[in-house]
Design a protein around this motif. Sequence first.
Motif, PDB file in Angstrom:
ATOM      1  N   GLU A 161       0.840  -1.217   0.000  1.00  0.00           N
ATOM      2  CA  GLU A 161       0.000   0.000   0.000  1.00  0.00           C
ATOM      3  C   GLU A 161       0.858   1.243   0.000  1.00  0.00           C
ATOM      4  N   ASP A 163       0.205   5.543   0.326  1.00  0.00           N
ATOM      5  CA  ASP A 163      -0.581   6.768   0.359  1.00  0.00           C
ATOM      6  C   ASP A 163       0.376   7.923   0.097  1.00  0.00           C
ATOM      7  N   GLU A 197      -7.168  -0.096  -6.373  1.00  0.00           N
ATOM      8  CA  GLU A 197      -7.194  -1.162  -5.365  1.00  0.00           C
ATOM      9  C   GLU A 197      -7.439  -2.495  -6.044  1.00  0.00           C
ATOM     10  N   LYS A 242      -1.016  -3.322  -3.955  1.00  0.00           N
ATOM     11  CA  LYS A 242      -2.432  -3.680  -3.954  1.00  0.00           C
ATOM     12  C   LYS A 242      -3.322  -2.455  -3.875  1.00  0.00           C
ATOM     13  N   ARG A 243      -2.773  -1.359  -3.291  1.00  0.00           N
ATOM     14  CA  ARG A 243      -3.589  -0.140  -3.220  1.00  0.00           C
ATOM     15  C   ARG A 243      -2.693   1.085  -3.271  1.00  0.00           C
ATOM     16  N   ARG A 245      -3.261   5.493  -3.081  1.00  0.00           N
ATOM     17  CA  ARG A 245      -4.191   6.628  -2.991  1.00  0.00           C
ATOM     18  C   ARG A 245      -3.379   7.913  -2.895  1.00  0.00           C
TER      19      ARG A 245
END
Length: 392
Positions: A161, A163, A197, A242-243, A245
């Motif tokens: 992940e 961010d 995602e 996987k993600r 943002r």
Amino acid sequence: MANILIIGAGGVGRVVVHKCVQNREVFEKITLASRTLSRCETLQREVGVDNIDIAQVDADNIPELVALIQSIKPDMVLNIALPYQDLTIMQACLETGVHYLDTANYEHPDSAKFEYKEQWAFNNRYKDAGVMALLGSGFDPGVTNVFCAYVQKHYFDEIFEIDILDCNAGDHGYPFATNFNPEINLREVSSKGRYWENGEWIETEPMEIKMVWDYPQIGKKDSYLLYHEEMESLVKHIKGLKRIRFFMTFGESYLTHMKSLENVGMLGIKEVEHQGMKIVPMEFLKTLLPDPASLGPRTTGKTNIGIVAKGMKDGKQKCIYIYNVCDHEETFKETGAQAVSYTTGVPAMIGAKLMMQGIWMQKGVWNMEQFDPDPFMEELNNQGLPWFVEEL
Ligand code: NDP
């Protein structure tokens, strides 16, 4: 020793010029060209007439660009104009066999949608011509991509992940103003949000997802999920992801103004009839708003932009936060520009420097995270954008 052509004399162009002049051992000859010659003249006076040459150019016009490039014979062009000019400048560089760099991906003037597709499509032609294009060498995109490559190289076996967290806690004292080109800024912020995602893009309403993040040296700020262009290349190049943002901070006043302007149609990008004239509301709004370049002397406070990455190292879960903090008043003292222009212009210079030194040099079209991040990270520390790493 390189001969470079910088196109665009706005807020970011100003920083690129100052920083290239500070790195004269690499940039031996510098020419600044832009649509409005007087802006180039102002900068030339500031840094010294012996340090840069200037020229006028309409970067929407390929033959004009080709003629300018042929007369200057630069080793590379730094596109610091607007995203609308990416394709014309890339084409002119291809025709003249000159390397290319920009800070933002192509956006069509008539649709508020930005993507790499059309720039990536130059890849084979750039390879065949033996030239390189480095896309998105600003802060975000740019440094954020390099941060991802750096944590991937030094901290993780696999990243799950990411961010990206962008905070501008600067205060310019106006009820409403944008800190870079208003048209580009407002188009970005008023568009639908999107994040990635489990292999697909998930769309949100504008500003639908909000979180509060405690930004070091700034404090807690409301941060809203937006779509941002670096995610498009990062999902291709960061293994195991996987993600991903992207969050940006906005104050109450900014959001209220933006919503009101949107509600009355002032963010429209299609022509409307006004007293027998055709005007584009967003362009008219740009005329009314303060010029971002004029915010420099009034802006106080700091920016903090970074990434938080979660993943695995040697079978254990890990979470790494890496960020830069930049002070508006300090960047103004150094270059006459506020921190948003500074944090974009410094990485543009660094990207060009690494290309011209042959450290980041490959034929074809490349994104920032595809290169070894270490030399870029070292330059950030040396050129005014030091970074910090924390394990969360
Ligand atoms: P400004 O609007 O301040 O400056 C743009 C400059 O480009 C102006 O000098 C303008 O000329 C010139 N220009 C525009 N159109 C043309 C044209 N057709 N031919 C020649 N010159 C032209 O923008 P900024 O300096 O704030 O932004 C520059 C770039 O940086 C943008 O692409 C922006 O998206 C990008 N950016 C990237 C960030 C990142 O982190 N990656 C963050 C912030 C910005 P004139 O003076 O005549 O208007």
